[in-house]
Design a protein around this motif. Structure first.
Motif, PDB file in Angstrom:
ATOM      1  N   ALA A   1       0.829  -1.208   0.000  1.00  0.00           N
ATOM      2  CA  ALA A   1       0.000   0.000   0.000  1.00  0.00           C
ATOM      3  C   ALA A   1       0.860   1.253   0.000  1.00  0.00           C
ATOM      4  O   ALA A   1       0.516   2.264  -0.624  1.00  0.00           O
ATOM      5  CB  ALA A   1      -0.926   0.009   1.210  1.00  0.00           C
ATOM      6  N   GLY A   2       1.990   1.203   0.703  1.00  0.00           N
ATOM      7  CA  GLY A   2       2.868   2.361   0.767  1.00  0.00           C
ATOM      8  C   GLY A   2       2.182   3.561   1.395  1.00  0.00           C
ATOM      9  O   GLY A   2       1.415   3.441   2.346  1.00  0.00           O
ATOM     10  N   HIS A   3       2.433   4.730   0.830  1.00  0.00           N
ATOM     11  CA  HIS A   3       1.801   5.972   1.285  1.00  0.00           C
ATOM     12  C   HIS A   3       0.800   6.410   0.226  1.00  0.00           C
ATOM     13  O   HIS A   3       1.191   6.798  -0.877  1.00  0.00           O
ATOM     14  CB  HIS A   3       2.846   7.071   1.488  1.00  0.00           C
ATOM     15  N   THR A   4      -0.481   6.330   0.541  1.00  0.00           N
ATOM     16  CA  THR A   4      -1.512   6.770  -0.384  1.00  0.00           C
ATOM     17  C   THR A   4      -2.005   8.135   0.084  1.00  0.00           C
ATOM     18  O   THR A   4      -2.694   8.252   1.101  1.00  0.00           O
ATOM     19  CB  THR A   4      -2.683   5.771  -0.433  1.00  0.00           C
ATOM     20  N   VAL A   5      -1.615   9.181  -0.637  1.00  0.00           N
ATOM     21  CA  VAL A   5      -1.928  10.546  -0.231  1.00  0.00           C
ATOM     22  C   VAL A   5      -2.353  11.360  -1.447  1.00  0.00           C
ATOM     23  O   VAL A   5      -1.954  11.075  -2.581  1.00  0.00           O
ATOM     24  CB  VAL A   5      -0.718  11.230   0.443  1.00  0.00           C
TER      25      VAL A   5
END
Length: 330
Positions: free
Chosen positions: A233-237
């Motif tokens: 997913a990592g960083h979803t921004v």
């Protein structure tokens, strides 16, 4: 688990973003690591990494890769043509050389996946089972590459691990990354951000040390199937959230502008990198989210550095943050 006396890894692409991060994680974990490069003396001088065994060879040449892979229990295929150049001519031959070497050595093959494989019919949430109907040439090539890995696993028993993540960024982010080549200007004080898409749309980012931790942790397990795919997913921004985090790290308000796609259209006929970047515009126009449920279930949790900490390391590595007073004094 791979026993310590067998822990030799060959990294293809150790001077790149993913390959470099995985190399650092392997070395930190006690692995012996060999890196293939056409100019190992130059690579040793420019990329360092104590304990890394640089060997001469061409990633396109099966004989070179096979020779470098002798005794290895893991091959990391992190090769990626610089500036998106000549994917059609380079990507599959390089991967085929790594596949042949992994078969000959009896090694696992670790491969970084991308979201290029997917078209809008799979958006917004991508699982490991989502249909792969790419809209672009690069996406079609990536689908063929993963198909080649699956065929080698099905037909020859090759053990393959694919870890798919969003756009990479990190302390040693290369010019192939959007953050380094699109959003900011490396080596200059960070005062502005040029964003490729609508600022309110969520986008997936992957911090390279987290990606490397995930990949190596999976490679060291002995309870995986012969062919496995995992999503991070990592960083979803959103763009607004990313710019706000950059501003916090930089300690100043940042000006924001939109990437001039029309200008890229004008340059594209004369610049292969610009032409290839244009293909990826659709990935910025709507949310593209990677579902990490399978990875979290296997590892307990996805390795995850807080966004501000990750950006601080990445932006410092790109030379855009103010230097500490102690460094200036020195």
């Amino acid at each position: 688990m791979i026993s310590k006396d067998q822990r030799l890894a060959l990294v293809i692409g150790a001077t790149g973003g993913v390959g470099g991060a995985v190399t650092e994680r392997l070395l930190a974990g006690g692995w012996r690591v060999r890196a293939l490069n056409r100019d190992p003396d130059r690579a040793r001088q420019t990329h360092g990494r104590a304990g890394l065994d640089w060997v001469k060879g061409d990633a396109m040449a099966e004989a070179d890769v096979a020779a470098a892979a002798q005794g290895a229990s893991l091959i990391v295929h992190g090769a990626n043509p610089a500036g998106y150049r000549n994917w059609a001519g380079l990507q599959l031959p390089m991967l085929n050389a790594s596949i042949a070497a992994a078969k000959a050595a009896g090694a696992k093959l670790l491969f970084p996946g991308t979201v290029y494989n997917y078209g809008p019919d799979a958006f917004p949430k991508l699982t490991e089972a989502s249909p792969q109907h790419p809209l672009t040439r690069k996406g079609a090539i990536r689908v063929r590459m993963e198909a080649a890995l699956k065929a080698a696993s099905d037909e020859a028993g090759l053990r393959v691990i694919i870890v798919r993540a969003g756009d990479f960024f990190g302390p040693r982010t290369t010019a192939n990354s959007w953050m380094a080549s699109g959003l900011i200007k490396p080596g200059k004080p960070l005062t502005s951000v040029m964003y490729p898409g609508p600022l309110g749309v969520a986008h997936g980012w992957a911090y390279l040390p987290d990606v490397a931790e995930t990949m190596v942790t999976l490679a060291e397990r002995d309870d995986l199937a012969a062919f496995e795919v995992f999503h991070m997913a990592g960083h979803t921004v959103t763009g607004d959230e990313l710019v706000a985090a950059m501003a916090r790290v930089a300690g100043r308000k940042l000006a924001v502008s939109r990437l001039p796609w029309l200008a890229l259209h004008a340059i594209a006929p004369f610049n292969e990198t610009m032409r290839e970047m244009l293909e990826m515009r659709y990935l910025w126009d709507e949310p593209v989210l990677l579902d990490n449920a399978k990875l979290a279930a296997r590892l307990g949790a996805e390795p995850h550095t807080p966004l501000d900490d990750a950006l601080r390391a990445a932006l410092a590595g790109l030379g855009v943050l103010p230097q500490p007073v102690a460094q200036l004094a020195a």
